[in-house]
Design a protein around this motif. Sequence first.
Motif, PDB file in Angstrom:
ATOM      1  N   GLY A 151       0.821  -1.211   0.000  1.00  0.00           N
ATOM      2  CA  GLY A 151       0.000   0.000   0.000  1.00  0.00           C
ATOM      3  C   GLY A 151       0.846   1.249   0.000  1.00  0.00           C
ATOM      4  N   GLY A 152       0.623   2.082  -0.994  1.00  0.00           N
ATOM      5  CA  GLY A 152       1.394   3.321  -1.139  1.00  0.00           C
ATOM      6  C   GLY A 152       0.602   4.526  -0.667  1.00  0.00           C
ATOM      7  N   GLU A 174       2.329  -1.310  -4.584  1.00  0.00           N
ATOM      8  CA  GLU A 174       1.098  -0.508  -4.691  1.00  0.00           C
ATOM      9  C   GLU A 174       0.324  -0.996  -5.917  1.00  0.00           C
ATOM     10  OE1 GLU A 174      -0.846   1.939  -3.241  1.00  0.00           O
ATOM     11  OE2 GLU A 174      -1.981   1.805  -5.115  1.00  0.00           O
ATOM     12  N   VAL A 179       1.489   6.376  -6.185  1.00  0.00           N
ATOM     13  CA  VAL A 179       1.281   6.408  -4.735  1.00  0.00           C
ATOM     14  C   VAL A 179       0.322   7.554  -4.389  1.00  0.00           C
ATOM     15  CG1 VAL A 179       3.550   5.406  -4.257  1.00  0.00           C
ATOM     16  CG2 VAL A 179       3.288   7.911  -4.268  1.00  0.00           C
ATOM     17  N   ASN A 181      -2.749   7.816  -3.947  1.00  0.00           N
ATOM     18  CA  ASN A 181      -3.826   7.891  -4.921  1.00  0.00           C
ATOM     19  C   ASN A 181      -5.040   8.665  -4.447  1.00  0.00           C
ATOM     20  OD1 ASN A 181      -5.094   7.257  -7.281  1.00  0.00           O
ATOM     21  ND2 ASN A 181      -4.257   5.193  -7.258  1.00  0.00           N
ATOM     22  N   GLU A 193       7.484   9.601  -5.058  1.00  0.00           N
ATOM     23  CA  GLU A 193       8.008   8.358  -5.663  1.00  0.00           C
ATOM     24  C   GLU A 193       9.506   8.507  -5.959  1.00  0.00           C
ATOM     25  OE1 GLU A 193       5.593   7.675  -9.141  1.00  0.00           O
ATOM     26  OE2 GLU A 193       3.788   7.426  -7.916  1.00  0.00           O
ATOM     27  N   LEU A 205       4.938  -0.294  -8.620  1.00  0.00           N
ATOM     28  CA  LEU A 205       3.618   0.297  -8.843  1.00  0.00           C
ATOM     29  C   LEU A 205       2.813  -0.568  -9.811  1.00  0.00           C
ATOM     30  CD1 LEU A 205       4.754   4.025  -9.185  1.00  0.00           C
ATOM     31  CD2 LEU A 205       3.960   2.816  -7.151  1.00  0.00           C
ATOM     32  N   THR A 208       0.515  -6.311  -7.503  1.00  0.00           N
ATOM     33  CA  THR A 208      -0.179  -6.872  -6.333  1.00  0.00           C
ATOM     34  C   THR A 208       0.507  -8.169  -5.907  1.00  0.00           C
ATOM     35  OG1 THR A 208      -1.687  -8.033  -7.786  1.00  0.00           O
ATOM     36  CG2 THR A 208      -2.472  -5.933  -6.905  1.00  0.00           C
ATOM     37  N   ILE A 234      -3.403  -0.560   3.653  1.00  0.00           N
ATOM     38  CA  ILE A 234      -4.316  -0.368   2.510  1.00  0.00           C
ATOM     39  C   ILE A 234      -5.606   0.326   2.955  1.00  0.00           C
ATOM     40  CG2 ILE A 234      -3.388  -2.237   1.102  1.00  0.00           C
ATOM     41  CD1 ILE A 234      -5.655  -4.032   2.160  1.00  0.00           C
TER      42      ILE A 234
END
Length: 403
Positions: A151-152, A174, A179, A181, A193, A205, A208, A234
């Motif tokens: 999670g970013g 992410e 990131v 978002n 980033e 990026l 998953t 997240i």
Amino acid sequence: MTVPIKEPVLVLGGGLAAVSFVGTLRSQGWNGPICVVAEENEAPYDRPPLSKEFQHEGDEDKIRLDLRQVKDVEWIRNARAVSLDLRGRQVTLADGRQLSWGTLVFATGASPRTLPTLANGPAPVLTLRTLHDARQIRARLVPGAALTVIGGGVIGLELAATARAKGTNVTLIEATPRVLNRCAPSTLAELVELTHRTQGVDLRLGCTISSLDGDQLDLSDGSKLRTDLIVVGIGVLANDTLAREAGIATDDGIFVDGHGRTTCPDVLAIGDVTRQRNPVSGRFERIETWSNAHKQSATAARALIDPSTPPYTEVPWYWTDQYHLKIQVAGLAGGDQEVVRGDPTSGKASIMQLRDGRIVGACCINNAREFMALKRLIAAGARLDLERLRDPTVDAVKLVTQA
Ligand SMILES: Cc1cc2nc3c(=O)[nH]c(=O)nc-3n(C[C@H](O)[C@H](O)[C@H](O)COP(=O)(O)OP(=O)(O)OC[C@H]3O[C@@H](n4cnc5c(N)ncnc54)[C@H](O)[C@@H]3O)c2cc1C
């Protein structure tokens, strides 16, 4: 006009919002009975340092909340409220105790989302919300260890920055192509980033996790990763189940007005658990920030004593510290036009969002003075001369007086 508060006041949750609410009731001179039910078995503490200073210093005294205003309050720790009877005005705790209330306040915050597919193996899978979580993570952030952050968002990025400073190897995964978002414009995300990559974070990026086998992660980009620790960041879900089950209006968050009132008389909600009208977007949103938990709660307490208290309308804002970047963000993450003052890569700049010519959002990088001015301009919905706004030699404070 003051009105008698219905006694006793029962607060569920013992975080920042609860402390701010109770402290304000007392500082405003109300001396009726108050009970706080807190699930964590801890003296109240501040969460922002958990992903920052606390990971370095480990100093628990330093992060405790100031309780000087919180006088004559019955504090029931290590206790979880599990059911609510609105008609009978009673709350039941997990150990069976029943507590009566005249005014009930939800200050139950939020809990991290988890990834059920990832089970603890040799590499623990943790989240970061509580002091307990932070202690577990801190013990594992050692030089040379391999941390995987999933999670970013703000908390994942802050932890990645802290871990790098401690010599831990970091991979950050992410799912989306960038990131931050949900909560920052892409111009700021690009700077963040770049900074993380420069500091040695392996940033993946649009990626998953497919599976975790022992200490090995399989990623959607086909690569494999050995890891000592996984921290999932997240996002969070509001702890609103009790309210929802009792029939109070919720939607991942308890709906409240500008005085913290829910759809049920004598029931308030404050802090991260609420869904309130964002004065900039006009929409009902969850505002998960320190400032909101602190100030919205204080307004709700004041309004309980004096209903003529103006509703809470502060422009939502938060800060995040990552490496040398001290970032402050206010208002909306997007508009129909972006104006940048200064060069973000120089380490000091402001990025502003405009909609129909009005300023609706601002991100300041190492620029606290300008941030205060821009926040005021957002609150005023000011229309500004774009050339002057763009020009970093024009003092932002002057823009306020001219707006
Ligand atoms: C690691 C981290 C870093 C952060 N950094 C920043 C930052 O840099 N800037 C910023 O603006 N914000 C930051 N925040 C957000 C900020 O800390 C939160 O917005 C704020 O703490 C919310 O306060 P709260 O009291 O509403 O909720 P919480 O602090 O979550 O407190 C709620 C409490 O209620 C308890 N509870 C829940 N259900 C029950 C129940 N049924 N019975 C009894 N008790 C219950 C919970 O255990 C919890 O202790 C950060 C948050 C975290 C986790």
